[in-house]
Design a protein around this motif. Structure first.
Motif, PDB file in Angstrom:
ATOM      1  N   LEU A 292       0.831  -1.209   0.000  1.00 54.23           N
ATOM      2  CA  LEU A 292       0.000   0.000   0.000  1.00 54.23           C
ATOM      3  C   LEU A 292       0.861   1.252   0.000  1.00 54.23           C
ATOM      4  O   LEU A 292       0.567   2.224  -0.709  1.00 54.23           O
ATOM      5  CB  LEU A 292      -0.925  -0.007   1.216  1.00 54.23           C
ATOM      6  N   ALA A 293       1.931   1.243   0.791  1.00 57.24           N
ATOM      7  CA  ALA A 293       2.836   2.399   0.832  1.00 57.24           C
ATOM      8  C   ALA A 293       3.501   2.614  -0.529  1.00 57.24           C
ATOM      9  O   ALA A 293       3.614   3.748  -1.010  1.00 57.24           O
ATOM     10  CB  ALA A 293       3.900   2.191   1.904  1.00 57.24           C
ATOM     11  N   ILE A 294       3.939   1.521  -1.160  1.00 61.04           N
ATOM     12  CA  ILE A 294       4.554   1.622  -2.482  1.00 61.04           C
ATOM     13  C   ILE A 294       3.560   2.197  -3.488  1.00 61.04           C
ATOM     14  O   ILE A 294       3.892   3.080  -4.290  1.00 61.04           O
ATOM     15  CB  ILE A 294       5.054   0.244  -2.953  1.00 61.04           C
ATOM     16  N   ALA A 295       2.317   1.690  -3.440  1.00 70.25           N
ATOM     17  CA  ALA A 295       1.305   2.147  -4.390  1.00 70.25           C
ATOM     18  C   ALA A 295       0.992   3.634  -4.201  1.00 70.25           C
ATOM     19  O   ALA A 295       0.901   4.387  -5.178  1.00 70.25           O
ATOM     20  CB  ALA A 295       0.032   1.319  -4.243  1.00 70.25           C
ATOM     21  N   MET A 296       0.838   4.067  -2.949  1.00 74.88           N
ATOM     22  CA  MET A 296       0.517   5.469  -2.706  1.00 74.88           C
ATOM     23  C   MET A 296       1.655   6.384  -3.128  1.00 74.88           C
ATOM     24  O   MET A 296       1.433   7.421  -3.764  1.00 74.88           O
ATOM     25  CB  MET A 296       0.191   5.677  -1.229  1.00 74.88           C
ATOM     26  N   LEU A 297       2.892   5.993  -2.796  1.00 71.00           N
ATOM     27  CA  LEU A 297       4.026   6.817  -3.197  1.00 71.00           C
ATOM     28  C   LEU A 297       4.177   6.805  -4.713  1.00 71.00           C
ATOM     29  O   LEU A 297       4.487   7.839  -5.324  1.00 71.00           O
ATOM     30  CB  LEU A 297       5.308   6.317  -2.526  1.00 71.00           C
ATOM     31  N   GLY A 298       3.961   5.638  -5.342  1.00 65.10           N
ATOM     32  CA  GLY A 298       4.042   5.567  -6.798  1.00 65.10           C
ATOM     33  C   GLY A 298       3.012   6.452  -7.462  1.00 65.10           C
ATOM     34  O   GLY A 298       3.302   7.121  -8.466  1.00 65.10           O
ATOM     35  N   ALA A 299       1.797   6.460  -6.913  1.00 65.48           N
ATOM     36  CA  ALA A 299       0.754   7.321  -7.473  1.00 65.48           C
ATOM     37  C   ALA A 299       1.130   8.796  -7.332  1.00 65.48           C
ATOM     38  O   ALA A 299       1.000   9.581  -8.276  1.00 65.48           O
ATOM     39  CB  ALA A 299      -0.573   7.034  -6.771  1.00 65.48           C
ATOM     40  N   ILE A 300       1.599   9.166  -6.143  1.00 66.31           N
ATOM     41  CA  ILE A 300       1.977  10.567  -5.913  1.00 66.31           C
ATOM     42  C   ILE A 300       3.115  10.978  -6.842  1.00 66.31           C
ATOM     43  O   ILE A 300       3.070  12.032  -7.491  1.00 66.31           O
ATOM     44  CB  ILE A 300       2.370  10.768  -4.441  1.00 66.31           C
ATOM     45  N   GLU A 301       4.163  10.145  -6.920  1.00 63.44           N
ATOM     46  CA  GLU A 301       5.324  10.483  -7.741  1.00 63.44           C
ATOM     47  C   GLU A 301       4.960  10.594  -9.219  1.00 63.44           C
ATOM     48  O   GLU A 301       5.349  11.544  -9.903  1.00 63.44           O
ATOM     49  CB  GLU A 301       6.404   9.418  -7.548  1.00 63.44           C
ATOM     50  N   SER A 302       4.218   9.615  -9.735  1.00 65.37           N
ATOM     51  CA  SER A 302       3.910   9.600 -11.162  1.00 65.37           C
ATOM     52  C   SER A 302       2.991  10.759 -11.542  1.00 65.37           C
ATOM     53  O   SER A 302       3.185  11.409 -12.583  1.00 65.37           O
ATOM     54  CB  SER A 302       3.270   8.269 -11.560  1.00 65.37           C
ATOM     55  N   LEU A 303       1.995  11.047 -10.693  1.00 66.48           N
ATOM     56  CA  LEU A 303       1.079  12.133 -11.021  1.00 66.48           C
ATOM     57  C   LEU A 303       1.743  13.493 -10.841  1.00 66.48           C
ATOM     58  O   LEU A 303       1.475  14.427 -11.612  1.00 66.48           O
ATOM     59  CB  LEU A 303      -0.179  12.029 -10.161  1.00 66.48           C
ATOM     60  N   LEU A 304       2.607  13.626  -9.831  1.00 65.45           N
ATOM     61  CA  LEU A 304       3.383  14.863  -9.699  1.00 65.45           C
ATOM     62  C   LEU A 304       4.249  15.086 -10.933  1.00 65.45           C
ATOM     63  O   LEU A 304       4.348  16.202 -11.457  1.00 65.45           O
ATOM     64  CB  LEU A 304       4.267  14.794  -8.455  1.00 65.45           C
ATOM     65  N   CYS A 305       4.880  14.012 -11.384  1.00 63.22           N
ATOM     66  CA  CYS A 305       5.739  14.102 -12.556  1.00 63.22           C
ATOM     67  C   CYS A 305       4.934  14.526 -13.779  1.00 63.22           C
ATOM     68  O   CYS A 305       5.377  15.360 -14.575  1.00 63.22           O
ATOM     69  CB  CYS A 305       6.407  12.744 -12.795  1.00 63.22           C
ATOM     70  N   ALA A 306       3.728  13.950 -13.931  1.00 65.26           N
ATOM     71  CA  ALA A 306       2.885  14.308 -15.073  1.00 65.26           C
ATOM     72  C   ALA A 306       2.450  15.767 -15.002  1.00 65.26           C
ATOM     73  O   ALA A 306       2.380  16.452 -16.037  1.00 65.26           O
ATOM     74  CB  ALA A 306       1.666  13.387 -15.120  1.00 65.26           C
ATOM     75  N   VAL A 307       2.164  16.262 -13.795  1.00 68.03           N
ATOM     76  CA  VAL A 307       1.784  17.670 -13.638  1.00 68.03           C
ATOM     77  C   VAL A 307       2.945  18.583 -14.022  1.00 68.03           C
ATOM     78  O   VAL A 307       2.765  19.598 -14.711  1.00 68.03           O
ATOM     79  CB  VAL A 307       1.328  17.938 -12.185  1.00 68.03           C
ATOM     80  N   VAL A 308       4.162  18.226 -13.589  1.00 71.58           N
ATOM     81  CA  VAL A 308       5.348  19.004 -13.959  1.00 71.58           C
ATOM     82  C   VAL A 308       5.535  18.998 -15.480  1.00 71.58           C
ATOM     83  O   VAL A 308       5.820  20.040 -16.090  1.00 71.58           O
ATOM     84  CB  VAL A 308       6.593  18.450 -13.248  1.00 71.58           C
ATOM     85  N   ALA A 309       5.378  17.833 -16.095  1.00 67.30           N
ATOM     86  CA  ALA A 309       5.522  17.727 -17.551  1.00 67.30           C
ATOM     87  C   ALA A 309       4.471  18.565 -18.268  1.00 67.30           C
ATOM     88  O   ALA A 309       4.765  19.219 -19.283  1.00 67.30           O
ATOM     89  CB  ALA A 309       5.426  16.265 -17.983  1.00 67.30           C
ATOM     90  N   ASP A 310       3.240  18.572 -17.759  1.00 62.24           N
ATOM     91  CA  ASP A 310       2.194  19.404 -18.363  1.00 62.24           C
ATOM     92  C   ASP A 310       2.563  20.879 -18.302  1.00 62.24           C
ATOM     93  O   ASP A 310       2.325  21.638 -19.251  1.00 62.24           O
ATOM     94  CB  ASP A 310       0.861  19.178 -17.645  1.00 62.24           C
ATOM     95  N   GLY A 311       3.144  21.291 -17.178  1.00 61.39           N
ATOM     96  CA  GLY A 311       3.551  22.687 -17.056  1.00 61.39           C
ATOM     97  C   GLY A 311       4.658  23.069 -18.020  1.00 61.39           C
ATOM     98  O   GLY A 311       4.702  24.198 -18.514  1.00 61.39           O
ATOM     99  N   LEU A 312       5.555  22.120 -18.306  1.00 58.92           N
ATOM    100  CA  LEU A 312       6.659  22.406 -19.222  1.00 58.92           C
ATOM    101  C   LEU A 312       6.240  22.376 -20.683  1.00 58.92           C
ATOM    102  O   LEU A 312       6.847  23.046 -21.520  1.00 58.92           O
ATOM    103  CB  LEU A 312       7.789  21.391 -19.002  1.00 58.92           C
TER     104      LEU A 312
END
Length: 586
Positions: A292-312
């Motif tokens: 569960l911890a891996i999944a939550m961190l993976g979700a946060i990291e991947s979606l944060l990364c996608a948000v950063v990419a959208d901004g760029l």
């Protein structure tokens, strides 16, 4: 008679790839993707090895992660520019799993996390990142950076510490006690590599600094191992080849096996003590929390990364499809020896700066890593451990966001500063799972407190207020502002329980109440019951339709002479006058 059709609106898959192709994809775009893939592939090779070693597993498992998960997530995810693979954020979670359950336990936990991510995507939980406060994210990422940096000190200094444990304080004590075993040659190679990687970007040469630093470090270690070691017995710099060995299909060797990822059943791999791992319900239950911890961190990291990419790039990603893609990648990669994967912000930013046009660039990156494993495994084995430690120092520093951390400490409200410090301390001294859980809990409590200060109930003076003139003398008007939820319901409605005994009708202005939860409905039912007992009429003015529907479902209905809903004040005046006449008749 035709049968009714039932359809389930599931999130799309491969939306990142499909959107890129829908916008038009030609040879020029393919050329840009190939060049970007070559660039990030060369960066991913040393990073994948370093992160796997930091996790506590042989370096090839990080490479397998970049190959298998990197390609699958790119092809099935919802972000055009995300590049996935092993990331530094997972080190703090994965290292204890390896210590306790071995490589097999880690791979099983990764597959379980992948299944959870797919479920989150199918449940349309892609907006999850919006509910994680910034102080929580900054606190645990800075804490992770500190833990990663401390874990690299033994390799950087050449200390003889033995196997480090799961707890930060214990590891620091072991490192301090081992300082007399410091190796000057290891320190020299590590420091030389670190200096090269720090100053290389200032030359503005389009070659990744990690690649240059590790090549220079490998050359330095090669020279030391072949010249100085021959003159002084026992003098040598430890490399990947000297530390790790492998066995594939009966063949053995040192360093990294020169074969592509092969199918391996995680449940048949050895446990932490070398004994075969026994797949059982107890093991799955024990790994559920880490998964569960891996999944939550993976979700946060991947979606944060996608948000950063959208901004760029001024594009938009599909968060639900991205979670599904991340889940599929983490289910498949462990079957080929890959560890946990998620999108990496550094590699994604490099991908965008290199001119990538679509997820094809991430697929090319995976192929570059595959080529390095098959054709260059011998050279990869020459990389010194001290050089990889230097690379992880830089990763940890970039991950810590020290400037943002200090700026937040100086400028943020006291509540946010407290959350930041607590999350940081819990991540370093305990574990990230506890830090995120406590951080989100504290942030929610702080939010509830702030919202409770916004919701208030005011009594309107009917004599001096022009908009409420013409009401009967025995009528009181109250105005509620803000949402009614469990944190403020009792406080907001408490003043209505102590109306003057002469008041026979109470008008409650609900125009500025946007929502109401179950706790507020119970409190409102208590108020209605008390008003009925006192024979006081209750009028809700301007209540929103969805709130009225909630009240009716809860059994709260209009009762003539006791409770009613009015759209505007004129209707309320008419109802109040009618009630006054009825009560006067009694």
């Amino acid at each position: 008679m035709s049968r009714p059709r039932f359809s389930v609106n599931l999130p799309g898959i491969s939306t990142g790839l499909r959107v890129a192709w829908r916008e038009g994809y030609g040879l020029a775009d393919l050329r840009k993707d190939v060049m970007a893939g070559l660039t990030i592939g060369t960066v991913a090779v040393p990073l994948s090895m370093a992160l796997a070693i930091a996790t506590g597993v042989p370096p090839q498992h990080g490479l397998y992660t970049a190959i298998v998960a990197g390609a699958i997530i790119a092809l099935t995810g919802g972000a055009r520019f995300n590049v996935s693979g092993p990331t530094a954020a997972f080190v703090v979670i994965l290292f204890p799993i390896v210590q306790q359950y071995g490589l097999g336990g880690l791979l099983i936990a990764s597959m379980m996390a992948g299944a959870i991510l797919v479920a989150l995507g199918l449940a349309r939980m892609g907006r999850l990142i919006q509910f994680v406060p910034y102080p929580v994210v900054l606190g645990f990422t800075a804490g992770i950076a500190v833990v990663i940096a401390v874990l690299q000190i033994p390799d950087f200094l050449g200390l003889e510490t033995g196997r480090l444990g799961q707890h930060f304080i214990d590891n620091v004590s072991i490192i301090i006690a081992s300082l007399p075993t410091l190796d000057p040659l290891e320190v020299s190679v590590g420091a030389f590599t670190l200096i090269v990687m720090l100053f290389w970007p200032r030359l503005h040469i389009p070659v990744p600094a990690p690649l240059v630093g590790l090549v220079v470090g490998a050359l330095a270690a090669y020279g030391i191992n072949h010249w100085l070691a021959g003159q002084e017995a026992g003098v040598a710099v430890e490399t990947i080849a000297s530390r790790f060995t492998w066995e594939v299909s009966g063949e053995t060797g040192s360093g990294i096996p020169p074969v592509p990822p092969l199918f391996m059943a995680p449940w048949l791999l050895p446990g932490p003590g070398g004994e075969p791992l026994q797949l059982s319900f107890e093991l799955v239950r024990a790994l559920l929390g880490p998964a569960l911890a891996i999944a939550m961190l993976g979700a946060i990291e991947s979606l944060l990364c996608a948000v950063v990419a959208d901004g760029l790039t001024k594009t938009r990603h599909d968060p639900n499809a991205e979670l599904v893609g991340q889940g599929l990648g983490n289910i498949a990669a462990p079957l080929f020896g890959g560890i946990t994967a998620t999108a990496a912000i550094a590699r994604t930013a490099t991908n965008i700066r290199s001119g990538a046009r679509s997820p094809v660039a991430a697929v090319v990156h995976a192929l570059v890593v595959l080529l390095a494993v098959v054709a260059l495994s011998g050279l990869l084995g020459l990389v010194p451990m001290a050089a990889l430690a230097a690379l992880l120092f830089i990763i940890a520093w970039n991950m810590s966001e020290a400037r943002h951390f200090l700026h937040t400490l100086r400028s943020a409200p006291p509540g946010d500063v407290a959350i930041l410090v607590i999350c940081f301390g819990l991540t370093v001294f305990f574990d990230m799972v506890l830090a995120v859980a406590v951080g989100i809990g504290l942030a929610a409590a702080l939010f509830i407190r702030r919202m409770s200060l916004l919701t208030q109930t005011d009594k309107v003076e009917t004599e001096n207020h022009p908009t409420v003139k013409g009401l009967p003398a025995d009528t009181a008007v109250y105005d509620i502002n803000g949402p009614l939820f469990f944190g403020v319901a009792e406080k907001a409605l408490s003043s209505l329980h102590v109306v003057d005994q002469k008041v026979r009708t109470v008008i409650v202005d609900m125009h500025d109440v946007p929502s109401m939860d179950g706790t507020a409905i119970v409190a409102l039912q208590s108020l209605i019951t008390e008003m009925k007992r006192k024979r006081v009429g209750l009028i809700f003015l301007g209540m929103r339709t969805r709130i009225i529907v909630k009240l009716r479902r809860a059994g709260v209905k209009k009762v003539a002479g006791s409770l009613t809903y009015c759209r505007n004040l004129e209707q309320a005046k008419i109802v109040a006058l009618r009630w006054q006449k009825v009560q006067a008749g009694h």
